[in-house]
Scaffold this motif. Structure first.
Motif, mmCIF file in Angstrom:
data_model
loop_
_atom_site.group_PDB
_atom_site.id
_atom_site.type_symbol
_atom_site.label_atom_id
_atom_site.label_comp_id
_atom_site.label_asym_id
_atom_site.label_seq_id
_atom_site.Cartn_x
_atom_site.Cartn_y
_atom_site.Cartn_z
ATOM 1 N N LYS A 161 0.835 -1.202 0.000
ATOM 2 C CA LYS A 161 0.000 0.000 0.000
ATOM 3 C C LYS A 161 0.871 1.255 0.000
ATOM 4 O O LYS A 161 1.955 1.276 0.589
ATOM 5 N N ALA A 172 0.807 4.269 1.846
ATOM 6 C CA ALA A 172 0.091 4.577 3.083
ATOM 7 C C ALA A 172 0.234 6.033 3.499
ATOM 8 O O ALA A 172 1.299 6.636 3.362
ATOM 9 N N TYR A 191 -5.185 4.249 3.450
ATOM 10 C CA TYR A 191 -4.878 4.224 2.022
ATOM 11 C C TYR A 191 -6.080 4.741 1.254
ATOM 12 O O TYR A 191 -7.201 4.789 1.770
#
Length: 210
Positions: free
Chosen positions: A135, A137, A158
């Motif tokens: 991800k 983030a 996210y």
């Protein structure tokens, strides 16, 4: 002319960055404010009817914050793709129930012990690549006091198709989601997937009896 155009593009870039720089901070503050409002309602009226109403609204709020399906897939890791579609749906349903209940437990008191605002101090945010879960983030750094010490708690967000979603929480640098994955994997490897499902059902039943 080129100089003016470059300056204009630079201004747009800086302005856009400023607009989105605090989105994680604003997102977390909004979550805290919403839960504090629910807690304030209980402080005024702690009747059984009101507790039921507030708990239901807290669950709805939790499910707006969390991308439960995505978290469930990440928590089960490589084991998720090995399940049949019906098993995947069943697992995600159980995980959905478990996560919603945990968020409500953490924010809405089950007994009349309401001490005011939720003690989370929002400090800063940063953007980083989460290589463990793949991800990009937005990490909101907070501090949570407990007795005579404070814990560093980081909320990992996210951008999903439905906007920002919370997918992990790090407490003193330990990932809650990774802890889920390790526990689930250990149970499956030792006693099989069916045993994990049995434990999840028992946990949910225990929470619902409170």
């Amino acid at each position: 002319m080129r100089f003016l155009l470059k300056n204009f593009l630079f201004y747009l870039l800086v302005s856009s960055s400023a607009l989105f720089a605090a989105e994680g901070l604003d997102y977390m503050q909004n979550i805290i404010n919403n839960f504090e409002q629910l807690r304030a309602e209980l402080a005024q009226d702690f009747s059984a009817e009101k507790r039921k109403d507030v708990s239901a609204r807290a669950r709805d709020l939790a499910l707006q914050i969390l991308d439960v399906k995505e978290i469930g897939k990440l928590a089960l890791g490589r084991h998720f793709d090995k399940l049949k579609p019906a098993q995947q749906e069943d697992f995600l349903g159980l995980f959905h129930e478990l996560m919603a209940n945990r968020v409500v437990e953490a924010n809405i008191p089950s007994q009349k012990v309401i001490t005011g605002k939720i003690p989370i101090e929002i400090i800063s945010e940063r953007v980083e690549s989460d290589e463990v879960f793949g991800k990009e983030a937005i990490v909101v750094n907070t501090k949570v006091p407990h007795r005579k010490q404070s814990f560093k708690v980081e909320f990992f967000l996210y951008r999903s198709e439905d906007g920002l979603k919370l997918y992990d929480v790090h407490i003193d640098d330990a990932s809650t989601l990774l802890d889920f994955r390790n526990q689930f994997s250990s149970i499956i490897n030792k006693k099989g997937y069916k045993h994990l499902v049995k434990l999840l059902r028992e946990r949910i039943q225990k929470i619902n009896k409170k």
